[in-house]
Design an enzyme around this catalytic site. Structure first.
Site, PDB file in Angstrom:
ATOM      1  N   CYS A  34      -4.935 -23.157  41.534  1.00 33.16           N
ATOM      2  CA  CYS A  34      -4.757 -24.267  42.459  1.00 33.16           C
ATOM      3  C   CYS A  34      -5.440 -25.441  41.769  1.00 33.16           C
ATOM      4  O   CYS A  34      -5.791 -25.333  40.579  1.00 33.16           O
ATOM      5  CB  CYS A  34      -5.342 -23.961  43.839  1.00 33.16           C
ATOM      6  SG  CYS A  34      -7.117 -23.677  43.879  1.00 33.16           S
TER       7      CYS A  34
ATOM      8  N   HIS B 213     -17.293  -7.651  31.900  1.00 35.29           N
ATOM      9  CA  HIS B 213     -18.401  -7.324  32.807  1.00 35.29           C
ATOM     10  C   HIS B 213     -17.969  -7.075  34.245  1.00 35.29           C
ATOM     11  O   HIS B 213     -18.631  -6.312  34.953  1.00 35.29           O
ATOM     12  CB  HIS B 213     -19.436  -8.461  32.797  1.00 35.29           C
ATOM     13  CG  HIS B 213     -20.189  -8.551  31.511  1.00 35.29           C
ATOM     14  ND1 HIS B 213     -21.238  -9.421  31.323  1.00 35.29           N
ATOM     15  CD2 HIS B 213     -20.056  -7.873  30.339  1.00 35.29           C
ATOM     16  CE1 HIS B 213     -21.718  -9.280  30.091  1.00 35.29           C
ATOM     17  NE2 HIS B 213     -21.015  -8.355  29.471  1.00 35.29           N
TER      18      HIS B 213
END
Ligand code: RB5
Length: 141
Positions: free
Chosen positions: A62, A95
């Site tokens: 967006c 991660h």
């Protein structure tokens, strides 16, 4: 799948072109023009599809990347990471085992968006100590 609002329509079109040129099969979940829309209307269907295991990875955008990311992360099996550098895109895979990348259409250049997307698609989860952490994300108090 890929989805966005009007704030990132141009970026979505660019990324779809690059993905196709590089042999990816991509599902375009809109929006389909620069007309003003509400980002949840386009992000919810993509996030639900990833949440339900229909797709492994997703791309959302967006203007800021935040509305899209916040919406997608309402789904318990979704881990959407907002990225503005290539290293961030690697880290959300390594991660966080992110399954959705969120890109701010109004704040990064198209080339950087593509570089980040390639990093996202080509980086694996490191596992190890991160498994315990990622598992705890959806264990709400
Ligand atoms: C649309 O103007 C803008 O609010 C949207 O693209 C996004 O940045 C929201 O977080």
């Amino acid at each position: 799948p890929i989805a966005c609002d009007h704030g990132a329509f141009e970026m979505k079109e660019y990324l779809i072109k690059e993905l196709k040129e590089h042999g990816y099969i991509i599902k375009d979940m809109g929006t389909y023009s620069t007309d003003s829309v509400d980002y949840p209307d386009f992000i919810h269907p993509l996030a639900k599809a990833v949440n339900d295991g229909e797709y492994e990875l997703g791309i959302i955008m967006c203007g800021s990347g935040n509305g899209a990311q916040i919406t997608a992360n309402k789904y318990l099996n979704v881990r959407a990471g907002l990225c503005w550098t290539v290293e961030q895109a690697q880290l959300i895979r390594m991660h966080n085992n992110a399954n959705i990348i969120s890109i701010p259409g109004r704040f990064v250049e198209l080339q950087l968006a593509w570089d980040m997307l390639q990093a996202f698609l080509n980086t694996d989860f490191e596992g190890g100590r991160h498994i315990t952490r990622v598992d705890k994300i959806s264990k709400l108090l």
